[in-house]
Design a protein around this motif. Structure first.
Motif, PDB file in Angstrom:
ATOM      1  N   GLY A  34     -14.512 -52.351 -63.012  1.00  0.00           N
ATOM      2  CA  GLY A  34     -14.321 -51.428 -64.125  1.00  0.00           C
ATOM      3  C   GLY A  34     -13.990 -52.148 -65.422  1.00  0.00           C
ATOM      4  N   LEU A  35     -13.105 -53.130 -65.331  1.00  0.00           N
ATOM      5  CA  LEU A  35     -12.726 -53.890 -66.528  1.00  0.00           C
ATOM      6  C   LEU A  35     -13.895 -54.705 -67.073  1.00  0.00           C
ATOM      7  CD1 LEU A  35      -9.152 -54.976 -65.440  1.00  0.00           C
ATOM      8  CD2 LEU A  35      -9.732 -53.483 -67.363  1.00  0.00           C
ATOM      9  N   LEU A  36     -14.723 -55.227 -66.180  1.00  0.00           N
ATOM     10  CA  LEU A  36     -15.906 -55.961 -66.636  1.00  0.00           C
ATOM     11  C   LEU A  36     -16.897 -55.033 -67.335  1.00  0.00           C
ATOM     12  CD1 LEU A  36     -16.483 -58.430 -63.664  1.00  0.00           C
ATOM     13  CD2 LEU A  36     -15.772 -59.002 -65.995  1.00  0.00           C
ATOM     14  N   ILE A  37     -17.029 -53.811 -66.829  1.00  0.00           N
ATOM     15  CA  ILE A  37     -17.902 -52.830 -67.486  1.00  0.00           C
ATOM     16  C   ILE A  37     -17.364 -52.496 -68.872  1.00  0.00           C
ATOM     17  CG2 ILE A  37     -18.663 -50.415 -67.417  1.00  0.00           C
ATOM     18  CD1 ILE A  37     -18.927 -50.797 -64.341  1.00  0.00           C
ATOM     19  N   VAL A  38     -16.054 -52.282 -68.967  1.00  0.00           N
ATOM     20  CA  VAL A  38     -15.442 -51.991 -70.270  1.00  0.00           C
ATOM     21  C   VAL A  38     -15.660 -53.163 -71.225  1.00  0.00           C
ATOM     22  CG1 VAL A  38     -13.242 -51.636 -71.463  1.00  0.00           C
ATOM     23  CG2 VAL A  38     -13.754 -50.343 -69.388  1.00  0.00           C
ATOM     24  N   ALA A  39     -15.433 -54.383 -70.757  1.00  0.00           N
ATOM     25  CA  ALA A  39     -15.608 -55.565 -71.611  1.00  0.00           C
ATOM     26  C   ALA A  39     -17.059 -55.704 -72.064  1.00  0.00           C
ATOM     27  CB  ALA A  39     -15.151 -56.817 -70.873  1.00  0.00           C
ATOM     28  N   ALA A  40     -17.995 -55.573 -71.141  1.00  0.00           N
ATOM     29  CA  ALA A  40     -19.410 -55.742 -71.489  1.00  0.00           C
ATOM     30  C   ALA A  40     -19.884 -54.645 -72.439  1.00  0.00           C
ATOM     31  CB  ALA A  40     -20.258 -55.746 -70.214  1.00  0.00           C
ATOM     32  N   THR A  41     -19.501 -53.406 -72.159  1.00  0.00           N
ATOM     33  CA  THR A  41     -19.914 -52.291 -73.013  1.00  0.00           C
ATOM     34  C   THR A  41     -19.387 -52.482 -74.433  1.00  0.00           C
ATOM     35  OG1 THR A  41     -19.894 -50.807 -71.119  1.00  0.00           O
ATOM     36  CG2 THR A  41     -19.820 -49.787 -73.290  1.00  0.00           C
ATOM     37  N   GLY A  54     -27.800 -49.494 -84.166  1.00  0.00           N
ATOM     38  CA  GLY A  54     -27.523 -48.993 -82.839  1.00  0.00           C
ATOM     39  C   GLY A  54     -26.994 -47.593 -82.688  1.00  0.00           C
ATOM     40  N   THR A  55     -26.741 -46.850 -83.766  1.00  0.00           N
ATOM     41  CA  THR A  55     -26.232 -45.502 -83.531  1.00  0.00           C
ATOM     42  C   THR A  55     -27.251 -44.675 -82.757  1.00  0.00           C
ATOM     43  OG1 THR A  55     -26.936 -44.820 -85.741  1.00  0.00           O
ATOM     44  CG2 THR A  55     -24.637 -45.417 -85.466  1.00  0.00           C
ATOM     45  N   SER A  56     -28.537 -44.941 -82.963  1.00  0.00           N
ATOM     46  CA  SER A  56     -29.537 -44.213 -82.178  1.00  0.00           C
ATOM     47  C   SER A  56     -29.495 -44.651 -80.718  1.00  0.00           C
ATOM     48  CB  SER A  56     -30.935 -44.420 -82.759  1.00  0.00           C
ATOM     49  OG  SER A  56     -31.287 -45.780 -82.715  1.00  0.00           O
ATOM     50  N   LEU A  57     -29.135 -45.903 -80.457  1.00  0.00           N
ATOM     51  CA  LEU A  57     -28.974 -46.356 -79.071  1.00  0.00           C
ATOM     52  C   LEU A  57     -27.820 -45.641 -78.386  1.00  0.00           C
ATOM     53  CD1 LEU A  57     -29.445 -50.222 -79.379  1.00  0.00           C
ATOM     54  CD2 LEU A  57     -31.009 -48.586 -78.355  1.00  0.00           C
ATOM     55  N   LEU A  58     -26.823 -45.274 -79.167  1.00  0.00           N
ATOM     56  CA  LEU A  58     -25.691 -44.539 -78.612  1.00  0.00           C
ATOM     57  C   LEU A  58     -26.030 -43.070 -78.409  1.00  0.00           C
ATOM     58  CD1 LEU A  58     -22.776 -46.016 -80.733  1.00  0.00           C
ATOM     59  CD2 LEU A  58     -23.384 -46.569 -78.384  1.00  0.00           C
ATOM     60  N   LEU A  73     -21.899 -40.850 -70.687  1.00  0.00           N
ATOM     61  CA  LEU A  73     -22.029 -41.429 -69.348  1.00  0.00           C
ATOM     62  C   LEU A  73     -22.344 -42.930 -69.364  1.00  0.00           C
ATOM     63  CD1 LEU A  73     -23.782 -38.448 -67.546  1.00  0.00           C
ATOM     64  CD2 LEU A  73     -21.354 -39.055 -67.532  1.00  0.00           C
ATOM     65  N   PRO A  74     -23.433 -43.358 -69.994  1.00  0.00           N
ATOM     66  CA  PRO A  74     -23.688 -44.806 -69.968  1.00  0.00           C
ATOM     67  C   PRO A  74     -22.744 -45.611 -70.863  1.00  0.00           C
ATOM     68  CG  PRO A  74     -25.377 -43.682 -71.244  1.00  0.00           C
ATOM     69  CD  PRO A  74     -24.536 -42.620 -70.610  1.00  0.00           C
ATOM     70  N   TRP A  75     -22.090 -44.954 -71.819  1.00  0.00           N
ATOM     71  CA  TRP A  75     -21.204 -45.647 -72.749  1.00  0.00           C
ATOM     72  C   TRP A  75     -19.727 -45.356 -72.466  1.00  0.00           C
ATOM     73  CZ3 TRP A  75     -23.483 -49.387 -75.159  1.00  0.00           C
ATOM     74  CH2 TRP A  75     -24.840 -49.293 -75.463  1.00  0.00           C
ATOM     75  N   MET A  76     -19.396 -44.934 -71.252  1.00  0.00           N
ATOM     76  CA  MET A  76     -18.023 -44.536 -70.929  1.00  0.00           C
ATOM     77  C   MET A  76     -17.015 -45.660 -71.178  1.00  0.00           C
ATOM     78  SD  MET A  76     -16.088 -42.076 -70.275  1.00  0.00           S
ATOM     79  CE  MET A  76     -17.245 -40.788 -69.892  1.00  0.00           C
ATOM     80  N   ALA A  80     -14.325 -43.700 -73.496  1.00  0.00           N
ATOM     81  CA  ALA A  80     -12.999 -43.352 -72.962  1.00  0.00           C
ATOM     82  C   ALA A  80     -11.866 -44.050 -73.724  1.00  0.00           C
ATOM     83  CB  ALA A  80     -12.931 -43.641 -71.472  1.00  0.00           C
ATOM     84  N   PRO A  81     -11.922 -45.373 -73.924  1.00  0.00           N
ATOM     85  CA  PRO A  81     -10.851 -46.001 -74.702  1.00  0.00           C
ATOM     86  C   PRO A  81     -10.792 -45.508 -76.149  1.00  0.00           C
ATOM     87  CG  PRO A  81     -12.076 -47.672 -73.493  1.00  0.00           C
ATOM     88  CD  PRO A  81     -12.820 -46.384 -73.350  1.00  0.00           C
ATOM     89  N   THR A  82     -11.952 -45.198 -76.735  1.00  0.00           N
ATOM     90  CA  THR A  82     -11.977 -44.699 -78.103  1.00  0.00           C
ATOM     91  C   THR A  82     -11.327 -43.326 -78.192  1.00  0.00           C
ATOM     92  OG1 THR A  82     -13.949 -45.972 -78.609  1.00  0.00           O
ATOM     93  CG2 THR A  82     -13.478 -44.119 -80.054  1.00  0.00           C
ATOM     94  N   TRP A  83     -11.659 -42.433 -77.253  1.00  0.00           N
ATOM     95  CA  TRP A  83     -11.037 -41.106 -77.241  1.00  0.00           C
ATOM     96  C   TRP A  83      -9.531 -41.217 -77.034  1.00  0.00           C
ATOM     97  CZ3 TRP A  83     -14.929 -37.957 -73.809  1.00  0.00           C
ATOM     98  CH2 TRP A  83     -16.042 -37.635 -74.584  1.00  0.00           C
ATOM     99  N   LEU A  84      -9.098 -42.100 -76.119  1.00  0.00           N
ATOM    100  CA  LEU A  84      -7.663 -42.288 -75.873  1.00  0.00           C
ATOM    101  C   LEU A  84      -6.967 -42.827 -77.119  1.00  0.00           C
ATOM    102  CD1 LEU A  84      -5.203 -42.305 -73.988  1.00  0.00           C
ATOM    103  CD2 LEU A  84      -5.895 -44.618 -73.297  1.00  0.00           C
TER     104      LEU A  84
END
Length: 121
Positions: A34-41, A54-58, A73-76, A80-84
């Protein structure tokens, strides 16, 4: 442009913290993945910020600035950290008397995602 660079530093810090957490987590653990996904994203998000692309990519609409619900979903790992962060920042600010939104011209409001919660003026 300075504000954008200030915002991007938040994501650089998140990449560093998530990477350090992944390094410290047990090798085959779900937490490490999970942490690796957060770091990579967030590393991708940082690159898109710096390149001003990239806003269109988002999944955001160039016309409305809104994104469909399913873009999360693909950018969780970014969402998630941004919403928090936004929620905590808004709550701390409102406790200090900082409004969720500000009317900058008649009928023009600047505010974050919690602007709709403000009381009518």
């Amino acid at each position: 442009m300075g504000a954008v660079h200030g915002v991007v530093l938040k994501y650089v810090a998140l990449v560093a913290v998530a990477s350090a957490g992944a390094y410290a987590a047990p090798r085959e653990s779900l937490a490490r993945r999970g942490l690796l996904i957060v770091a990579a994203t967030n590393l991708v998000i940082v690159a898109l910020f710096v390149l001003d692309r990239g806003t269109s990519l988002l999944g955001k609409s160039a016309k409305t600035g809104k994104a469909p619900w399913y873009y999360a979903l693909p950018w969780m790992g970014f969402v998630a950290p941004t919403w928090l962060y936004t929620w905590v920042h808004t709550k701390l600010g409102s406790n200090c008397g900082i409004p969720e939104a500000t009317e900058v011209a008649a009928g023009w409001w600047l505010g974050g995602r919690y602007e709709v919660e403000r009381e009518s003026v």
